[in-house]
Design a protein around this motif. Sequence first.
Motif, PDB file in Angstrom:
ATOM      1  N   LEU A   1      -7.318   8.994   2.115  1.00 21.89           N
ATOM      2  CA  LEU A   1      -8.840   8.692   1.988  1.00 21.89           C
ATOM      3  C   LEU A   1      -9.010   7.386   1.398  1.00 21.89           C
ATOM      4  O   LEU A   1      -9.763   6.395   1.902  1.00 21.89           O
ATOM      5  CB  LEU A   1      -9.427   9.890   1.350  1.00 21.89           C
ATOM      6  N   THR A   2      -8.295   7.190   0.306  1.00 21.95           N
ATOM      7  CA  THR A   2      -8.082   5.803  -0.371  1.00 21.95           C
ATOM      8  C   THR A   2      -7.570   4.755   0.430  1.00 21.95           C
ATOM      9  O   THR A   2      -8.117   3.814   0.717  1.00 21.95           O
ATOM     10  CB  THR A   2      -7.337   6.098  -1.666  1.00 21.95           C
ATOM     11  N   LEU A   3      -6.509   5.062   1.253  1.00 21.79           N
ATOM     12  CA  LEU A   3      -5.847   4.316   2.126  1.00 21.79           C
ATOM     13  C   LEU A   3      -7.065   3.699   3.188  1.00 21.79           C
ATOM     14  O   LEU A   3      -6.835   2.541   3.394  1.00 21.79           O
ATOM     15  CB  LEU A   3      -4.735   4.862   2.672  1.00 21.79           C
ATOM     16  N   ASP A   4      -7.456   4.728   3.655  1.00 18.35           N
ATOM     17  CA  ASP A   4      -8.745   4.214   4.675  1.00 18.35           C
ATOM     18  C   ASP A   4      -9.484   3.269   4.351  1.00 18.35           C
ATOM     19  O   ASP A   4      -9.866   2.119   4.790  1.00 18.35           O
ATOM     20  CB  ASP A   4      -9.286   5.478   5.352  1.00 18.35           C
ATOM     21  N   ARG A   5     -10.059   3.603   2.936  1.00 16.64           N
ATOM     22  CA  ARG A   5     -10.979   2.587   2.421  1.00 16.64           C
ATOM     23  C   ARG A   5     -10.386   1.257   2.134  1.00 16.64           C
ATOM     24  O   ARG A   5     -11.316   0.141   2.294  1.00 16.64           O
ATOM     25  CB  ARG A   5     -11.530   3.411   1.115  1.00 16.64           C
TER      26      ARG A   5
ATOM     27  N   GLU B   1       6.056  -0.715   7.059  1.00 20.36           N
ATOM     28  CA  GLU B   1       5.460   0.566   6.772  1.00 20.36           C
ATOM     29  C   GLU B   1       4.283   0.461   5.553  1.00 20.36           C
ATOM     30  O   GLU B   1       3.489   1.294   5.430  1.00 20.36           O
ATOM     31  CB  GLU B   1       6.310   1.786   6.748  1.00 20.36           C
ATOM     32  N   ASP B   2       4.965  -0.462   4.470  1.00 18.93           N
ATOM     33  CA  ASP B   2       3.939  -0.762   3.342  1.00 18.93           C
ATOM     34  C   ASP B   2       3.350  -1.838   3.091  1.00 18.93           C
ATOM     35  O   ASP B   2       2.484  -1.596   1.949  1.00 18.93           O
ATOM     36  CB  ASP B   2       5.493  -0.779   2.331  1.00 18.93           C
ATOM     37  N   TYR B   3       3.516  -2.749   3.702  1.00 19.15           N
ATOM     38  CA  TYR B   3       2.590  -3.965   3.459  1.00 19.15           C
ATOM     39  C   TYR B   3       1.544  -4.169   4.442  1.00 19.15           C
ATOM     40  O   TYR B   3       1.533  -4.036   5.532  1.00 19.15           O
ATOM     41  CB  TYR B   3       3.726  -5.205   3.490  1.00 19.15           C
ATOM     42  N   VAL B   4       0.392  -4.927   3.948  1.00 19.19           N
ATOM     43  CA  VAL B   4      -0.605  -5.499   4.651  1.00 19.19           C
ATOM     44  C   VAL B   4      -0.681  -7.151   4.177  1.00 19.19           C
ATOM     45  O   VAL B   4      -0.882  -7.279   2.920  1.00 19.19           O
ATOM     46  CB  VAL B   4      -1.904  -5.018   4.651  1.00 19.19           C
ATOM     47  N   ILE B   5      -0.510  -7.804   5.135  1.00 19.61           N
ATOM     48  CA  ILE B   5      -0.728  -9.503   5.059  1.00 19.61           C
ATOM     49  C   ILE B   5      -2.344  -9.734   5.152  1.00 19.61           C
ATOM     50  O   ILE B   5      -2.801  -9.353   6.344  1.00 19.61           O
ATOM     51  CB  ILE B   5       0.089 -10.074   5.836  1.00 19.61           C
TER      52      ILE B   5
ATOM     53  N   VAL C   1       0.794  -1.248   0.000  1.00 17.98           N
ATOM     54  CA  VAL C   1      -0.002   0.074   0.158  1.00 17.98           C
ATOM     55  C   VAL C   1       1.117   1.285   0.103  1.00 17.98           C
ATOM     56  O   VAL C   1       0.483   2.171   0.450  1.00 17.98           O
ATOM     57  CB  VAL C   1      -0.997  -0.084   1.192  1.00 17.98           C
ATOM     58  N   ALA C   2       1.926   1.186  -0.491  1.00 14.49           N
ATOM     59  CA  ALA C   2       3.057   2.117  -0.220  1.00 14.49           C
ATOM     60  C   ALA C   2       2.630   3.329  -1.294  1.00 14.49           C
ATOM     61  O   ALA C   2       2.899   4.510  -0.956  1.00 14.49           O
ATOM     62  CB  ALA C   2       4.410   1.532  -0.652  1.00 14.49           C
ATOM     63  N   PHE C   3       1.932   2.990  -2.355  1.00 13.74           N
ATOM     64  CA  PHE C   3       1.378   4.098  -3.356  1.00 13.74           C
ATOM     65  C   PHE C   3       0.162   4.874  -2.796  1.00 13.74           C
ATOM     66  O   PHE C   3       0.117   5.885  -3.457  1.00 13.74           O
ATOM     67  CB  PHE C   3       0.950   3.356  -4.555  1.00 13.74           C
ATOM     68  N   LEU C   4      -0.198   4.299  -1.593  1.00 13.60           N
ATOM     69  CA  LEU C   4      -1.372   5.153  -1.110  1.00 13.60           C
ATOM     70  C   LEU C   4      -1.047   5.903   0.203  1.00 13.60           C
ATOM     71  O   LEU C   4      -1.749   6.593   0.588  1.00 13.60           O
ATOM     72  CB  LEU C   4      -2.540   4.219  -0.841  1.00 13.60           C
ATOM     73  N   LYS C   5       0.270   6.262   0.395  1.00  9.13           N
ATOM     74  CA  LYS C   5       0.672   6.819   1.598  1.00  9.13           C
ATOM     75  C   LYS C   5       0.289   8.342   1.567  1.00  9.13           C
ATOM     76  O   LYS C   5       0.047   8.768   2.927  1.00  9.13           O
ATOM     77  CB  LYS C   5       2.290   6.855   1.684  1.00  9.13           C
TER      78      LYS C   5
END
Lengths: 122, 122
Positions: free
Chosen positions: B75-79, B100-104, B67-71
């Motif tokens: 608004l988009t990150l939250d969604r 900081e960048d990944y969600v599993i 999700v690094a691109f959404l840092k």
Amino acid sequence: MGIMEKLFGKQERVNVDEYEELDLSEFEAELEGDSETYIKVAEITSLNEIPEVRRQVYDGNIVIADVAFLKHDKLTLDRVLKDLRQLAEDVHGDIVGLGEDYVIITPMGIKIDRNKIRGTRR
Amino acid sequence: MGIMEKLFGKQERVNVDEYEELDLSEFEAELEGDSETYIKVAEITSLNEIPEVRRQVYDGNIVIADVAFLKHDKLTLDRVLKDLRQLAEDVHGDIVGLGEDYVIITPMGIKIDRNKIRGTRR
């Protein structure tokens, strides 16, 4: 930890298994125990962590090795990566680098797709 | 890509299943096919990638969402994080942030250990 905050916010940490665990946590632990697959994150600061990583992967678990601490110790990094490659080969698993800091090592039966999921960017 | 270079160096990419695949690759593909678990990395740049992430996790695969691109697009990150949490809950899987960048995000039967593997540092 930006993402952790985003994921868990000001509320209590979200436990998606909360419902089951309220009633069945201990029972499940006995019942399923080792048959469940875990993802474990390992902070590799030296060769000392390798035996535990090996044990986990032999037990059928996935390890995400954080090698960021070794970025400035090329000699140890080379040795660690060599050992992890050998481990993946030994268990007929898989190994791939993830970004700059991580290496994913999988047990038998779990493969890592080299193609990323991507939408159309702009 | 430092780690990839370290892992695969100047030699051909190491395929730990090389031996089997020489003889059995197509046969295995038919035999095991969908029964094998994959780890897929998804570059999340918008909500457009969510349906494919959802499909993969429903199919029993693990997704590591970058999700690094959404840092800088909170608004988009939250969604996105809300949707991924819901996804993990729907499949009785698990979800944890990695650095900081990944969600599993995992499917049913695969859990993420909150305790890191750590040796004694220094």
